[in-house]
Design a protein around this motif. Structure first.
Motif, short mmCIF file in Angstrom:
data_model
loop_
_atom_site.label_atom_id
_atom_site.label_comp_id
_atom_site.label_asym_id
_atom_site.label_seq_id
_atom_site.Cartn_x
_atom_site.Cartn_y
_atom_site.Cartn_z
N TYR A 80 0.85 -1.18 0.00
CA TYR A 80 0.00 0.00 0.00
C TYR A 80 0.88 1.23 0.00
O TYR A 80 2.03 1.21 0.45
CB TYR A 80 -0.96 0.00 1.19
N HIS B 226 1.82 4.92 1.34
CA HIS B 226 1.58 5.74 2.52
C HIS B 226 2.52 6.93 2.51
O HIS B 226 3.58 6.91 1.90
CB HIS B 226 1.73 4.93 3.82
N ASP B 227 2.11 7.97 3.17
CA ASP B 227 2.88 9.20 3.30
C ASP B 227 4.03 8.94 4.26
O ASP B 227 3.81 8.54 5.41
CB ASP B 227 1.96 10.30 3.82
N PRO C 191 3.27 4.52 9.48
CA PRO C 191 2.62 3.53 8.61
C PRO C 191 1.40 2.93 9.29
O PRO C 191 1.36 2.81 10.51
CB PRO C 191 3.67 2.48 8.36
N ARG C 192 0.44 2.59 8.51
CA ARG C 192 -0.78 1.98 8.99
C ARG C 192 -0.49 0.54 9.41
O ARG C 192 0.33 -0.13 8.80
CB ARG C 192 -1.70 1.99 7.80
#
Length: 91
Positions: A51, A53-54, A59-60
């Motif tokens: 995925y 992510h910024d 991080p998620r």
């Protein structure tokens, strides 16, 4: 996502020329059956999960159930005159 080139004007005109030829042969399409199957997982796709992510943010986190969450395989089809209902497949 993979990058691709947009359709050119030549591609568009060739597709528009091809479509009426296939639409006019209705008898041919009476014998065609379109079908597909899909496996749906409760906890997302099999294999590696990627995925975007910024990088300035945390991080998620991704969780999964201990037993994998389960999945279901379904199959469906349709032709010129009708559609077949969903079939749930075992195994």
């Amino acid at each position: 996502m993979a990058r691709r080139l947009p359709f050119s004007k030549l591609h568009i005109s060739k597709r528009l020329q091809l479509a009426p030829n296939h639409m006019s042969n209705g008898d041919k399409w009476m014998a065609v059956l379109f079908s597909d199957e899909e496996k749906c997982n409760l906890d997302g796709p099999d294999g590696n999960i990627k995925y975007w992510h910024d990088l300035r943010k945390e991080p998620r986190s991704v969780f999964s159930r201990q037993s994998g969450g389960g999945s279901v395989m379904v199959w469906a089809a349709f032709n010129f005159n009708c559609q077949v209902g969903l079939a749930f497949l075992d195994g």
